[in-house]
Design an enzyme around this catalytic site. Structure first.
Site, PDB file in Angstrom:
ATOM      1  N   GLY A   8       4.518   5.259  -5.859  1.00 28.00           N
ATOM      2  CA  GLY A   8       5.473   5.811  -6.799  1.00 28.00           C
ATOM      3  C   GLY A   8       5.013   5.641  -8.233  1.00 28.00           C
ATOM      4  N   ASN A   9       5.764   6.191  -9.157  1.00 26.34           N
ATOM      5  CA  ASN A   9       5.399   6.105 -10.566  1.00 26.34           C
ATOM      6  C   ASN A   9       5.444   4.677 -11.103  1.00 26.34           C
ATOM      7  OD1 ASN A   9       5.014   8.982 -11.491  1.00 26.34           O
ATOM      8  ND2 ASN A   9       7.047   9.146 -10.579  1.00 26.34           N
ATOM      9  N   ILE A  12       3.771   0.623  -6.127  1.00 28.06           N
ATOM     10  CA  ILE A  12       3.175   0.986  -4.846  1.00 28.06           C
ATOM     11  C   ILE A  12       3.782   0.046  -3.810  1.00 28.06           C
ATOM     12  CG2 ILE A  12       1.073   1.108  -3.465  1.00 28.06           C
ATOM     13  CD1 ILE A  12      -0.472   1.615  -6.056  1.00 28.06           C
ATOM     14  N   ASP A 109       7.346  11.874  -1.764  1.00 29.03           N
ATOM     15  CA  ASP A 109       8.372  10.874  -1.480  1.00 29.03           C
ATOM     16  C   ASP A 109       9.680  11.516  -1.044  1.00 29.03           C
ATOM     17  OD1 ASP A 109       8.655  11.966  -4.040  1.00 29.03           O
ATOM     18  OD2 ASP A 109       9.425  10.111  -4.916  1.00 29.03           O
ATOM     19  N   ARG A 110       9.997  12.679  -1.633  1.00 28.02           N
ATOM     20  CA  ARG A 110      11.224  13.370  -1.248  1.00 28.02           C
ATOM     21  C   ARG A 110      11.117  13.888   0.183  1.00 28.02           C
ATOM     22  NH1 ARG A 110      13.177  16.279  -6.889  1.00 28.02           N
ATOM     23  NH2 ARG A 110      15.191  16.419  -5.817  1.00 28.02           N
TER      24      ARG A 110
END
Length: 257
Positions: A8-9, A12, A109-110
């Site tokens: 993710g932004n 991790i 991720d979605r």
């Protein structure tokens, strides 16, 4: 054993599945400047600390919304585990249909969260809320079709912007104060952030149901602050902190013979 990784932004998140059971999970800060050796040694140390042998990891799956990290991370898995990881992206088998205007724009991720929600809680229309760096609200039909999604700044981003852009407001812990009627600066900020975010969640869920004319939609929440939000509003039916791990394992099993 299967290594499941969500890049993710902000963080991790790494987990290990032994069959259908997750045996451990860990997180590290996302930094695009790390080398494949740094990632590889970090993962090895995590496994060793938890008595998981390197050779027990037979496969891996990765979802990522940070392209700059992927080259080093993939090379780390190849170099230290001799694994070519499955990458969540176009062409991969998921069991759901991405029916947005441009499916390639949908974050990995979605997709992973929707796959888990559909396979574990489906059979009826769903709203999947992921409280991450951004907060996403995704609508999934009973047949597994994803058409609609809403994206808003995450509560931490909102908090960071508030105290970075103001000269006198301090950084505060994100938690719900006892009352919205704040009498000092700290609880004033907390009240605005948390009560304001609860209001956002309730209004967006209400508008989704209203525009689709579907009142009975199950609402599934995940993500770091999902527990806080789910405890404070009755529009969230279920909080599943490991939704993305479960989705990664489901996708992995669909794509490995």
């Amino acid at each position: 054993m299967v290594l499941v990784v969500d890049i993710g932004n902000t963080n991790i998140v790494i987990g290990v599945y032994n069959g259908d059971d997750i045996t451990g999970s860990w997180r590290m800060v996302t930094r695009s400047e790390k080398t494949s050796d740094e990632y590889g040694i970090f993962i090895l140390n995590l496994l060793n600390y938890n008595n998981i042998k390197q050779e027990e990891i037979k496969s891996a799956i990765v979802s990522s919304v940070v392209p700059n990290v992927m080259h080093s991370f993939q090379n780390a898995l190849k170099k230290y585990f001799n694994i070519e990881p499955i990458i969540v992206g176009p062409g991969i088998k998921t069991g759901i249909t991405i029916a947005t205007d441009n499916p390639r724009e949908v974050g990995a991720d979605r997709i992973v969260g929707l796959v888990a929600a559909y396979h574990l809680y489906g059979g009826e229309p769903l709203i999947v809320i992921d409280f991450g760096t951004a907060t996403t609200y995704d609508v999934l039909s009973e047949s597994g079709e994803f058409k609609y999604g809403i994206t808003s700044p995450g509560i931490q981003i909102s908090a960071d912007a508030l105290w970075q852009k103001t000269a006198q407001l301090p950084s505060v812990e994100i938690k719900k104060p006892k009352s919205i009627l704040a009498r000092n600066t700290i609880t004033s900020i907390q009240a605005g952030l948390v009560y304001g975010y609860i209001g956002q969640v309730e209004y967006i869920v209400k508008k989704i149901k209203e525009e689709l004319n579907i009142e009975n939609m199950k609402v599934i929440a995940t993500g770091g602050l999902g527990r806080v939000m789910s405890d404070e509003t009755d529009v969230i039916d279920l909080y599943d902190p490991q939704l993305l791990f479960k989705g990664l394992k489901i996708i992995h099993d669909k794509n490995v013979k």
